[in-house]
Design an enzyme around this catalytic site. Structure first.
Site, PDB file in Angstrom:
ATOM      1  N   GLY A   1       0.831  -1.195   0.000  1.00  0.00           N
ATOM      2  CA  GLY A   1       0.000   0.000   0.000  1.00  0.00           C
ATOM      3  C   GLY A   1       0.864   1.243   0.000  1.00  0.00           C
ATOM      4  O   GLY A   1       2.085   1.178  -0.205  1.00  0.00           O
TER       5      GLY A   1
ATOM      6  N   VAL B   1       3.162  -5.800   3.262  1.00  0.00           N
ATOM      7  CA  VAL B   1       2.904  -6.892   4.190  1.00  0.00           C
ATOM      8  C   VAL B   1       3.536  -8.164   3.651  1.00  0.00           C
ATOM      9  O   VAL B   1       3.281  -8.563   2.508  1.00  0.00           O
ATOM     10  CB  VAL B   1       1.393  -7.101   4.416  1.00  0.00           C
ATOM     11  CG1 VAL B   1       1.158  -8.247   5.389  1.00  0.00           C
ATOM     12  CG2 VAL B   1       0.744  -5.820   4.938  1.00  0.00           C
TER      13      VAL B   1
ATOM     14  N   ASP C   1      -8.725   3.889  11.392  1.00  0.00           N
ATOM     15  CA  ASP C   1      -8.733   3.463   9.987  1.00  0.00           C
ATOM     16  C   ASP C   1      -9.495   2.147   9.850  1.00  0.00           C
ATOM     17  O   ASP C   1      -8.985   1.161   9.319  1.00  0.00           O
ATOM     18  CB  ASP C   1      -7.301   3.307   9.482  1.00  0.00           C
ATOM     19  CG  ASP C   1      -7.223   3.173   7.953  1.00  0.00           C
ATOM     20  OD1 ASP C   1      -8.215   3.508   7.284  1.00  0.00           O
ATOM     21  OD2 ASP C   1      -6.178   2.736   7.447  1.00  0.00           O
TER      22      ASP C   1
ATOM     23  N   LYS D   1       4.298  -6.309   8.808  1.00  0.00           N
ATOM     24  CA  LYS D   1       3.908  -5.084   8.111  1.00  0.00           C
ATOM     25  C   LYS D   1       5.104  -4.140   8.130  1.00  0.00           C
ATOM     26  O   LYS D   1       5.499  -3.626   9.175  1.00  0.00           O
ATOM     27  CB  LYS D   1       2.703  -4.436   8.783  1.00  0.00           C
ATOM     28  CG  LYS D   1       2.221  -3.167   8.078  1.00  0.00           C
ATOM     29  CD  LYS D   1       1.010  -2.567   8.757  1.00  0.00           C
ATOM     30  CE  LYS D   1      -0.229  -3.373   8.516  1.00  0.00           C
ATOM     31  NZ  LYS D   1      -0.721  -3.304   7.112  1.00  0.00           N
TER      32      LYS D   1
ATOM     33  N   PHE E   1       1.737   3.187   2.452  1.00  0.00           N
ATOM     34  CA  PHE E   1       2.613   3.392   3.584  1.00  0.00           C
ATOM     35  C   PHE E   1       3.254   2.113   4.113  1.00  0.00           C
ATOM     36  O   PHE E   1       4.069   2.178   5.037  1.00  0.00           O
ATOM     37  CB  PHE E   1       1.852   4.072   4.722  1.00  0.00           C
ATOM     38  CG  PHE E   1       1.563   5.524   4.455  1.00  0.00           C
ATOM     39  CD1 PHE E   1       2.503   6.504   4.738  1.00  0.00           C
ATOM     40  CD2 PHE E   1       0.358   5.902   3.897  1.00  0.00           C
ATOM     41  CE1 PHE E   1       2.240   7.842   4.488  1.00  0.00           C
ATOM     42  CE2 PHE E   1       0.086   7.240   3.634  1.00  0.00           C
ATOM     43  CZ  PHE E   1       1.031   8.213   3.931  1.00  0.00           C
TER      44      PHE E   1
END
Length: 372
Positions: free
Chosen positions: A55, A60, A167, A73, A57
């Site tokens: 993603g 994984v 989030d 992560k 930021f």
């Protein structure tokens, strides 16, 4: 300067709740004052296996740690200075996350650094996130309502512990081996915001952690994450479970979504949430959870109460089956970090080189009556 005190909580899980709460507060204060984090959060012997998702930021990876399948992560921090800055903000959250234990909250095992990148390590969830699971598997309304209740119970627990998720969406909700829904990445938006601030210190505006289509109107208007904004995010996550899509799929640009939300617009009721009293009750709850005014939204406890009562009558998924418990998570962490007793020489070195740190530590202990 680093410290190992959170291990005391692992080894004394049966200690009085009042004492544990005091130690939590002391460690949080210590982390903030020292701008450090516990060394017992650092994991060794972690083997990455393969990249499974990426993603803006983080990336994984699946991996192994002492024979345990884990998810790694990796935050997208690009140099050691960034790591140091993020860790200053991260210490408080890490101390809290490490001690959380709830059937609907994914445990946090610790930290790892690889090639200058900060990694968060948690158990590997073979069933994946809930959005993908629901696309693969056959389920009925009762199972869907159970998943919704699982998520609400996890959020209720986090809020009771003073934690804001920030989030909440399908990608951050996983399905455990016993088919429960569990919340992951709680508090991660604060790290993302910190990383953004580090990268854009010369900019007038940094990126905000969180996903635009799930964010409450006050967040699009310069506000900060709160329990109320989490409730709005919960409503959007439930909408995603009902439809298989993020809110406002007909609007292609996130900024246009933000403007629609600020105008008070919400996604239309989907056909998958019609036809029974339980689904009618669920949609009424969703509408209350994404009210425009934060104070008009129910609390997480009120959400749980409404899901379990009335026409909805949702039940927990496999309530008598546990995928983890405090004894297991503490035992696994102790396996990763054998109990450490410093030598006399190490004590001397700490005292001689970190007088200020020790003074801060003593002040914190005295403040919370952990030291007579």
């Amino acid at each position: 300067m680093s410290y190992r005190d959170p291990q005391l909580l692992d080894y004394h899980a049966d200690s009085a709740p009042t004492n544990r709460r005091r130690l939590f507060k002391a460690l949080q204060r210590l982390s903030a004052n020292s701008q450090s984090y516990p060394t017992c959060f650092s994991l060794n012997d972690l083997a990455r296996e393969r990249l499974v998702a990426g993603g803006s930021f983080s990336d994984v990876y699946s991996g192994y740690l002492r024979g345990q399948s884990v998810a790694v992560k990796m935050m997208r921090v690009f140099d050691g200075t960034d790591v140091d800055e993020v860790l200053k903000e991260f210490g408080k959250e890490a101390i809290i996350w490490r001690q959380l234990c709830h059937p609907n909250v994914l445990p946090f095992y610790g930290l790892y650094t690889f090639l200058g990148r900060l990694c968060l390590v948690s158990p590997w969830m073979e069933n994946g996130h809930i959005r993908g699971y629901l696309k693969r598997e056959t389920y009925d309304t009762d199972q869907l309502l159970s998943f919704v209740l699982d998520i609400a119970l996890g959020l209720e627990y986090l809020h009771a512990e003073g934690i804001i998720h920030g989030d909440l969406k399908g990608d951050n909700i996983f399905v455990t081996p016993s088919r429960k829904a569990c919340i992951a990445d709680f508090g991660l938006s604060s790290i993302i915001t910190s990383m953004s601030s580090v990268r854009f210190t010369r900019s007038s505006k940094a990126e905000r952690g969180g996903t635009a289509r799930y964010q409450a109107p006050e967040l699009h208007d310069g506000g900060v994450n709160s329990h109320c904004s989490d409730i709005y995010g919960f409503a959007c996550a439930v909408y995603e479970l009902l439809t298989g899509t993020a809110p406002f799929p007909e609007i292609k640009i996130d900024t246009a979504v933000a403007m629609a939300v600020l105008r008070g617009e919400r996604p239309a009721r989907p056909p998958s949430c019609c036809g029974t009293p339980a689904l009618d009750g669920l949609w009424s709850l969703i509408e209350d959870c994404w009210q425009q005014a934060p104070e008009s939204r129910p609390t997480a406890s009120q959400v749980v109460e409404r899901l379990q009562g009335g026409d909805i009558a949702a039940t927990e998924t496999n309530p008598n089956t546990r995928d983890w418990d405090e004894e297991f998570t503490s035992r696994f962490r102790r396996q990763l970090h054998p109990f450490f007793v410093p030598s006399v020489a190490e004590f001397d070195r700490v005292i001689s080189t970190t007088g200020q740190f020790i003074r801060v530590y003593c002040q914190v202990l005295a403040t919370y009556q952990l030291w007579p």
